[in-house]
Design a protein around this motif. Structure first.
Motif, PDB file in Angstrom:
ATOM      1  N   CYS A 113       0.815  -1.216   0.000  1.00 47.51           N
ATOM      2  CA  CYS A 113       0.000   0.000   0.000  1.00 47.51           C
ATOM      3  C   CYS A 113       0.852   1.272   0.000  1.00 47.51           C
ATOM      4  O   CYS A 113       0.367   2.338  -0.394  1.00 47.51           O
ATOM      5  CB  CYS A 113      -0.928   0.014   1.210  1.00 47.51           C
ATOM      6  SG  CYS A 113      -2.229  -1.242   1.162  1.00 47.51           S
ATOM      7  N   LEU A 157       1.070   2.979  -3.394  1.00 51.62           N
ATOM      8  CA  LEU A 157      -0.192   3.236  -4.080  1.00 51.62           C
ATOM      9  C   LEU A 157      -0.857   4.465  -3.460  1.00 51.62           C
ATOM     10  O   LEU A 157      -0.675   4.751  -2.274  1.00 51.62           O
ATOM     11  CB  LEU A 157      -1.130   2.024  -3.954  1.00 51.62           C
ATOM     12  CG  LEU A 157      -0.655   0.718  -4.598  1.00 51.62           C
ATOM     13  CD1 LEU A 157      -1.613  -0.415  -4.253  1.00 51.62           C
ATOM     14  CD2 LEU A 157      -0.532   0.853  -6.108  1.00 51.62           C
ATOM     15  N   ARG A 208      -6.420   3.664  -4.211  1.00 54.58           N
ATOM     16  CA  ARG A 208      -6.003   2.323  -4.617  1.00 54.58           C
ATOM     17  C   ARG A 208      -5.694   1.447  -3.406  1.00 54.58           C
ATOM     18  O   ARG A 208      -5.880   0.230  -3.445  1.00 54.58           O
ATOM     19  CB  ARG A 208      -4.768   2.423  -5.511  1.00 54.58           C
ATOM     20  CG  ARG A 208      -5.005   3.149  -6.822  1.00 54.58           C
ATOM     21  CD  ARG A 208      -6.039   2.439  -7.664  1.00 54.58           C
ATOM     22  NE  ARG A 208      -6.281   3.145  -8.923  1.00 54.58           N
ATOM     23  CZ  ARG A 208      -7.221   2.791  -9.798  1.00 54.58           C
ATOM     24  NH1 ARG A 208      -8.006   1.759  -9.521  1.00 54.58           N
ATOM     25  NH2 ARG A 208      -7.394   3.473 -10.910  1.00 54.58           N
ATOM     26  N   GLN A 209      -5.211   2.038  -2.337  1.00 52.95           N
ATOM     27  CA  GLN A 209      -4.939   1.264  -1.128  1.00 52.95           C
ATOM     28  C   GLN A 209      -6.209   0.609  -0.593  1.00 52.95           C
ATOM     29  O   GLN A 209      -6.205  -0.555  -0.185  1.00 52.95           O
ATOM     30  CB  GLN A 209      -4.321   2.170  -0.058  1.00 52.95           C
ATOM     31  CG  GLN A 209      -2.934   2.686  -0.389  1.00 52.95           C
ATOM     32  CD  GLN A 209      -2.387   3.604   0.689  1.00 52.95           C
ATOM     33  OE1 GLN A 209      -2.910   3.632   1.806  1.00 52.95           O
ATOM     34  NE2 GLN A 209      -1.333   4.338   0.357  1.00 52.95           N
ATOM     35  N   VAL A 252      -7.039  -2.375  -2.786  1.00 50.23           N
ATOM     36  CA  VAL A 252      -6.141  -3.506  -2.559  1.00 50.23           C
ATOM     37  C   VAL A 252      -6.475  -4.215  -1.248  1.00 50.23           C
ATOM     38  O   VAL A 252      -6.539  -5.452  -1.184  1.00 50.23           O
ATOM     39  CB  VAL A 252      -4.676  -3.026  -2.561  1.00 50.23           C
ATOM     40  CG1 VAL A 252      -3.750  -4.132  -2.057  1.00 50.23           C
ATOM     41  CG2 VAL A 252      -4.269  -2.600  -3.962  1.00 50.23           C
TER      42      VAL A 252
END
Length: 375
Positions: free
Chosen positions: A178, A181, A185-186, A189
């Motif tokens: 993470c 990113l 986006r974290q 994910v």
């Protein structure tokens, strides 16, 4: 010659060389990548147990170690129990082998009116060219078998080491991933990781439950028939049929049939019939119900994913195909926009509406709903 042509040829040759180099490198590391993939899904499978133990104050490394120790003890106990059973049965079969030969020879003599004897049959077998060639090939193949066994042990150790690190350092791995990113986006994910853990755990749970049901059912059959080592055979059938893809059912049923044959040849046919019938019950009744509650994937999609996984990665692909597809399906379902389904009879499998009905319905609504134009 145009000035750009030599540069284009050099660029094309460079791209081709890079492609060949990448293909060669991928072929060299495909085994390692497969082991890492297996280890990753194994770490996802044990993540719920490790997470519960870690939430109670235990360090993740120790929790992962204890989970692996439990798995190793269970596996070693199963192998030892099965090995002792097979050793005892092989000794009994070797002791009773002369009786089997006598019964076969007597049947041949009575059926075909021959005068064979066991001594003649044994001498012909011991001095046959086929047996001598088989012994020679077996002696030369001992080294190959030893190499294969050592390679399998090394691969198993590699998978356990990677899965241990994935499970023990799961939070650190997620933070490292993470950290490169953006925040949006974290979140995606982490959600995908959580879904993968839930689906993989659900898959293992459903397989374990089906293994338990299968083992109990076959145990009852073996006890009724009086087949020895019924508990070990039941555990064998349950685990092998559920956790070895594609050919697991046939491997699981072959051993009980062999042991039942030593008791009574007809018992082997009973075991074969029961295995076939139970497999159909499992495929069409038991597995869809358990899969829909734990993995939430359609049986047709599960079957297709197993075939695709087998084509891509062999037995490994067949084993991890269902949790991988279930994870992908759940992740995509969280981001795919859905709409209300129109109230059409064809949605429920009904007949197609007549073409003139919508227009007539609009006319009736315009006239007040009585459907009459005059009088």
């Amino acid at each position: 010659m145009p000035g750009w042509l030599p540069r284009a040829m050099v660029l094309a040759l460079a791209l081709y060389a890079c492609f060949q180099l990448g293909s060669w490198a991928f072929d060299q590391v495909i085994g390692l990548l497969t082991n890492v993939l297996i280890a990753f899904f194994l770490a996802l499978a044990i993540e719920p147990a490790v997470g519960r133990m870690s939430a109670r104050g235990m360090r993740r490394g120790m929790a992962t170690f204890l989970v692996f120790i439990g798995l190793m003890i269970f596996s070693a106990g199963f192998v030892v129990l099965l090995g002792s059973m097979l050793a005892g049965q092989i000794v009994d079969m070797v002791d009773d082998f002369p009786k089997y030969i006598d019964s076969v020879i007597n049947w041949v003599n009575q059926t075909f009116r021959t005068e064979l004897s066991r001594v003649e049959v044994q001498d012909s077998l011991l001095h046959s060219d086929w047996l001598q060639k088989y012994v020679q090939n077996s002696a030369t193949g001992v080294l190959d078998v030893s190499t294969t066994v050592l390679g399998g042990l090394f691969r198993l150790l590699t998978i356990f080491l990677f899965s241990f690190y994935f499970a023990a350092d799961g939070p650190r791995l997620r933070r490292a991933l993470c950290s490169v990113l953006p925040p949006a986006r974290q979140t995606e994910v982490l959600r995908a990781w959580e879904i993968a853990v839930d689906k993989t755990g659900g898959y293992i749970y459903s397989r374990g439950l089906m293994a338990l049901i299968s083992g109990v059912a076959h145990y009852i059959l073996l006890v009724v028939l009086g087949v020895p080592y019924a508990p070990a055979l039941a555990v064998w059938v349950g685990l092998v049929s559920q956790f070895i893809p594609t050919i697991g059912t046939y491997l699981a049923g072959a051993l009980p049939m062999l042991i039942a044959f030593t008791v009574n040849p007809w018992y082997a046919l009973w075991v074969l019939g029961f295995v076939v019938v139970y497999q159909q019950f499992e495929n069409y009744v038991l597995q869809p119900k358990l899969t829909s509650k734990t993995v939430d994937i359609h049986p047709a999609v599960a079957f297709g994913s197993v075939i695709a996984g087998t084509d891509l990665l062999g037995a490994v692909g067949a084993l991890i195909a269902i949790p991988a597809v279930a994870t992908l399906q759940a992740f995509l379902g969280a981001y795919v926009k859905r709409y209300d389904v129109t109230d059409d009879p064809r949605v429920h499998g009904g007949p197609r509406p007549r073409r003139g009905e919508p227009t007539l319905s609009r006319i009736r609504r315009a006239l007040g709903g009585n459907g009459r134009t005059g009088g």
